[in-house]
Scaffold this motif. Structure first.
Motif, PDB file in Angstrom:
ATOM      1  N   TRP A  37       0.820  -1.217   0.000  1.00 56.12           N
ATOM      2  CA  TRP A  37       0.000   0.000   0.000  1.00 56.12           C
ATOM      3  C   TRP A  37       0.855   1.268   0.000  1.00 56.12           C
ATOM      4  N   VAL A  38       2.102   1.159   0.461  1.00 60.81           N
ATOM      5  CA  VAL A  38       2.957   2.347   0.534  1.00 60.81           C
ATOM      6  C   VAL A  38       3.240   2.885  -0.874  1.00 60.81           C
ATOM      7  N   LEU A  39       3.591   2.009  -1.810  1.00 59.69           N
ATOM      8  CA  LEU A  39       3.896   2.455  -3.163  1.00 59.69           C
ATOM      9  C   LEU A  39       2.659   3.021  -3.848  1.00 59.69           C
ATOM     10  N   ASP A  40       1.513   2.357  -3.673  1.00 62.82           N
ATOM     11  CA  ASP A  40       0.288   2.854  -4.305  1.00 62.82           C
ATOM     12  C   ASP A  40      -0.095   4.231  -3.756  1.00 62.82           C
ATOM     13  N   THR A  41       0.023   4.387  -2.449  1.00 60.71           N
ATOM     14  CA  THR A  41      -0.300   5.687  -1.853  1.00 60.71           C
ATOM     15  C   THR A  41       0.678   6.759  -2.317  1.00 60.71           C
ATOM     16  N   THR A  42       1.945   6.416  -2.414  1.00 64.65           N
ATOM     17  CA  THR A  42       2.953   7.373  -2.877  1.00 64.65           C
ATOM     18  C   THR A  42       2.664   7.824  -4.307  1.00 64.65           C
ATOM     19  N   LEU A  43       2.254   6.855  -5.159  1.00 67.28           N
ATOM     20  CA  LEU A  43       1.927   7.207  -6.540  1.00 67.28           C
ATOM     21  C   LEU A  43       0.752   8.184  -6.601  1.00 67.28           C
ATOM     22  N   VAL A  44      -0.273   7.933  -5.781  1.00 69.97           N
ATOM     23  CA  VAL A  44      -1.434   8.828  -5.767  1.00 69.97           C
ATOM     24  C   VAL A  44      -1.039  10.218  -5.281  1.00 69.97           C
ATOM     25  N   VAL A  45      -0.233  10.269  -4.234  1.00 72.02           N
ATOM     26  CA  VAL A  45       0.191  11.559  -3.693  1.00 72.02           C
ATOM     27  C   VAL A  45       1.002  12.332  -4.726  1.00 72.02           C
ATOM     28  N   LEU A  46       1.917  11.677  -5.430  1.00 73.91           N
ATOM     29  CA  LEU A  46       2.709  12.347  -6.452  1.00 73.91           C
ATOM     30  C   LEU A  46       1.834  12.842  -7.601  1.00 73.91           C
ATOM     31  N   THR A  47       0.848  12.034  -7.978  1.00 74.68           N
ATOM     32  CA  THR A  47      -0.065  12.461  -9.054  1.00 74.68           C
ATOM     33  C   THR A  47      -0.851  13.699  -8.639  1.00 74.68           C
ATOM     34  N   VAL A  48      -1.294  13.714  -7.386  1.00 80.67           N
ATOM     35  CA  VAL A  48      -2.038  14.879  -6.891  1.00 80.67           C
ATOM     36  C   VAL A  48      -1.153  16.121  -6.906  1.00 80.67           C
ATOM     37  N   ARG A  98      -4.799  -0.243  -8.401  1.00 83.25           N
ATOM     38  CA  ARG A  98      -4.390  -0.539  -9.776  1.00 83.25           C
ATOM     39  C   ARG A  98      -3.657  -1.879  -9.894  1.00 83.25           C
ATOM     40  N   ARG A  99      -3.033  -2.351  -8.809  1.00 84.25           N
ATOM     41  CA  ARG A  99      -2.327  -3.634  -8.862  1.00 84.25           C
ATOM     42  C   ARG A  99      -3.198  -4.800  -8.431  1.00 84.25           C
ATOM     43  N   ARG A 100      -4.086  -4.573  -7.479  1.00 81.41           N
ATOM     44  CA  ARG A 100      -4.969  -5.648  -7.033  1.00 81.41           C
ATOM     45  C   ARG A 100      -6.069  -5.927  -8.051  1.00 81.41           C
ATOM     46  N   LYS A 101      -6.692  -4.869  -8.592  1.00 83.55           N
ATOM     47  CA  LYS A 101      -7.749  -5.015  -9.589  1.00 83.55           C
ATOM     48  C   LYS A 101      -7.492  -4.018 -10.721  1.00 83.55           C
ATOM     49  N   VAL A 117      -1.449   5.768 -16.763  1.00 84.37           N
ATOM     50  CA  VAL A 117      -0.917   4.951 -15.666  1.00 84.37           C
ATOM     51  C   VAL A 117      -1.768   3.698 -15.481  1.00 84.37           C
ATOM     52  N   ALA A 118      -3.096   3.853 -15.609  1.00 86.92           N
ATOM     53  CA  ALA A 118      -3.981   2.696 -15.480  1.00 86.92           C
ATOM     54  C   ALA A 118      -3.759   1.696 -16.610  1.00 86.92           C
ATOM     55  N   LEU A 119      -3.539   2.185 -17.843  1.00 89.79           N
ATOM     56  CA  LEU A 119      -3.254   1.278 -18.960  1.00 89.79           C
ATOM     57  C   LEU A 119      -1.938   0.531 -18.724  1.00 89.79           C
ATOM     58  N   TYR A 120      -0.942   1.240 -18.242  1.00 83.92           N
ATOM     59  CA  TYR A 120       0.338   0.597 -17.884  1.00 83.92           C
ATOM     60  C   TYR A 120       0.120  -0.507 -16.843  1.00 83.92           C
ATOM     61  N   SER A 121      -0.725  -0.244 -15.847  1.00 84.27           N
ATOM     62  CA  SER A 121      -0.978  -1.227 -14.790  1.00 84.27           C
ATOM     63  C   SER A 121      -1.700  -2.446 -15.334  1.00 84.27           C
ATOM     64  N   VAL A 122      -2.644  -2.235 -16.288  1.00 83.54           N
ATOM     65  CA  VAL A 122      -3.328  -3.386 -16.899  1.00 83.54           C
ATOM     66  C   VAL A 122      -2.328  -4.245 -17.663  1.00 83.54           C
ATOM     67  N   ALA A 123      -1.425  -3.623 -18.420  1.00 83.31           N
ATOM     68  CA  ALA A 123      -0.421  -4.385 -19.166  1.00 83.31           C
ATOM     69  C   ALA A 123       0.515  -5.143 -18.232  1.00 83.31           C
ATOM     70  N   PHE A 146       1.698   1.225 -22.560  1.00 77.85           N
ATOM     71  CA  PHE A 146       1.372  -0.195 -22.683  1.00 77.85           C
ATOM     72  C   PHE A 146       2.625  -1.036 -22.904  1.00 77.85           C
ATOM     73  N   ALA A 147       3.531  -0.555 -23.768  1.00 75.09           N
ATOM     74  CA  ALA A 147       4.761  -1.310 -24.042  1.00 75.09           C
ATOM     75  C   ALA A 147       5.645  -1.402 -22.805  1.00 75.09           C
ATOM     76  N   LEU A 148       5.725  -0.306 -22.030  1.00 74.95           N
ATOM     77  CA  LEU A 148       6.523  -0.346 -20.807  1.00 74.95           C
ATOM     78  C   LEU A 148       5.987  -1.385 -19.834  1.00 74.95           C
ATOM     79  N   GLY A 149       4.660  -1.435 -19.699  1.00 77.42           N
ATOM     80  CA  GLY A 149       4.077  -2.447 -18.822  1.00 77.42           C
ATOM     81  C   GLY A 149       4.363  -3.852 -19.301  1.00 77.42           C
ATOM     82  N   LEU A 150       4.268  -4.081 -20.632  1.00 74.38           N
ATOM     83  CA  LEU A 150       4.553  -5.423 -21.167  1.00 74.38           C
ATOM     84  C   LEU A 150       6.017  -5.804 -20.991  1.00 74.38           C
ATOM     85  N   VAL A 151       6.916  -4.851 -21.224  1.00 71.71           N
ATOM     86  CA  VAL A 151       8.348  -5.155 -21.073  1.00 71.71           C
ATOM     87  C   VAL A 151       8.666  -5.560 -19.639  1.00 71.71           C
TER      88      VAL A 151
END
Length: 428
Positions: free
Chosen positions: A35-46, A93-96, A126-132, A179-184
């Motif tokens: 949860w720390v990384l996910d929260t950090t990502l949200v805070v940085l986006t904000v 984004r990582r769990r679902k 970012v969400a598309l990257y997470s899906v990939a 998308f490519a970054l997520g696949l790689v």
């Protein structure tokens, strides 16, 4: 051409090693508290993309005049609601990943239908990257199709002020990069997981091979110990019985029996030291003549027969063919088989028996025949499941041989062994 190492190229080697260690620590920390990384990502986006939209100059005044005319500046409450709908789903984004992508896409389409543009739209990429990276493989085509549809709608919406093809190129390039970054990264993680699994499997196989080699060596040593101890103890027991019987009548024969017992015991100890020496490190084992002496061969069968004769049985031994040309492994196998057969004779037929032993080389075969006449009294045949006959069969199998053992038609016991002398490309 001279080669340049990474360490020589600007000192990148230590830097890469440090970055690798830092990455490993971060991955361990992320597995412990995701949860720390996910929260950090949200805070940085904000901080980076939401706060500029809340500033008075962040409503798009810096853009082209045509774009400012086609888009509107929503109230603060609406802006906060749209930003929350775009950013907060990144928490899962990582769990679902597909659910987060769907929610963000819906908010994204709602925002553009209201003629609003926000910096927080970066959350869609970012969400598309997470899906990939985290989504199931069958979900990826659907996510790409939805993303392409959303991009086309945005490109059409800004067409009065921006070229449709220019907008499509920019948006599709950004989406493709995400998308490519997520696949790689996904493929790289799968490769590393495969390598770790392969390394673990190789370690298991190595341990299994080590255990099999240990078991094989133990079986070989146990077979040698059985041959040495069994034969020499049988000779010693027979000599002791004969010596005890002869002590009262002929003390000289008793003394001779005791001397033979001592010689047999010393011979057994020497062979045991040599066999047990393979279980020790060479540096820790003192070298001695007994340990460095060669393994017995067919030439030593004469001495073996002499020891058996001293215990009582009459042994008639003959050879046919050239024995000196035989491989040392074949000679050792023949010696141990004869030793085991004579030991069984001492155990089960006793001292009052006659043994006929013959070894013959015929073309690519070595034939060993051992037959005893049995004892005058009741005899106990060798146990078919005992270690002796099993050891004979194991030794003969090394050379594609066969073993026949059973009662002779005229009484007594008969052992016949045939070894294949055809070269098989291996050594014992």
């Amino acid at each position: 051409m001279t080669s340049v190492s990474i360490d020589d190229a600007g000192g990148m080697g230590p830097l890469v090693a440090r970055l690798n260690r830092v990455g490993q620590r971060l991955r361990r920390a992320d597995r412990a508290r995701p949860w720390v990384l996910d929260t950090t990502l949200v805070v940085l986006t904000v901080v980076l993309f939401c706060l500029p939209d809340l500033a008075p100059e962040g409503s798009g005044d810096d853009g082209p005049d045509e774009l400012r005319l086609t888009l509107i500046e929503p109230p603060l409450a609406a802006t906060l609601a749209l930003q929350a709908g775009l950013v907060l789903p990144l928490l899962w984004r990582r769990r679902k990943p597909l659910v987060a992508f769907g929610v963000i896409t819906a908010v994204f389409l709602l925002q553009w239908s209201l003629d609003v543009v926000l910096y927080a739209d970066v959350a869609l990429f970012v969400a598309l990257y997470s899906v990939a990276l985290h989504g199931r493989l069958p979900q990826l085509p659907w996510a790409c199709a939805v993303m392409a549809g959303a991009i086309v709608l945005v490109a059409l919406r800004v067409s009065p002020s921006v070229s449709v093809w220019g907008a499509l190129f920019f948006l599709l390039s950004t989406a493709t990069a995400a998308f490519a970054l997520g696949l790689v990264i996904r493929i790289r993680r799968a490769q590393l997981a495969g390598l770790r699994e392969r390394a673990a499997q190789l370690e298991i196989e190595r341990d299994q091979r080590s255990r099999l080699a240990t078991a094989t060596e133990r079986a070989r040593v146990a077979r040698e110990m059985h041959d040495i101890v069994g034969h020499n103890l049988a000779v010693i027991v027979s000599l002791a019985d004969a010596g005890a019987y002869a002590t009262g009548a002929t003390p000289e024969r008793g003394k001779e029996a005791l001397n033979l017992i001592g010689d047999t015991g010393r011979q057994a100890l020497g062979e045991l030291r040599r066999v047990l020496g393979v279980l020790r490190e060479a540096a820790d084992t003192p070298t001695s003549g007994a340990m460095l002496s060669p393994q017995p061969g067919i030439a030593d069968i004469d001495l073996l027969c002499a020891g058996v004769r001293a215990a009582g049985p009459e042994v008639v031994y003959r050879t046919v063919g050239d024995m000196d040309t035989l491989d040392r492994g074949v000679q050792l196998t023949a010696y141990r088989i004869v030793q085991e057969a004579l030991t069984n004779t001492l155990k089960h037929a006793g001292a009052d028996t006659r043994v006929s032993l013959s070894i013959a080389v015929e073309d690519t075969r070595l034939e060993i025949r051992v037959r005893d006449t049995g004892s005058p009294g009741p005899t106990t045949p060798p146990d078919e499941e005992g270690h002796g006959l099993v050891g004979m069969r194991e030794r003969a199998a090394l050379y594609g041989g066969i073993v026949h053992a059973g009662p002779a038609t005229a009484g007594g016991w008969n052992v016949e062994v045939i070894l294949d002398l055809t070269p098989q490309g291996g050594v014992q």
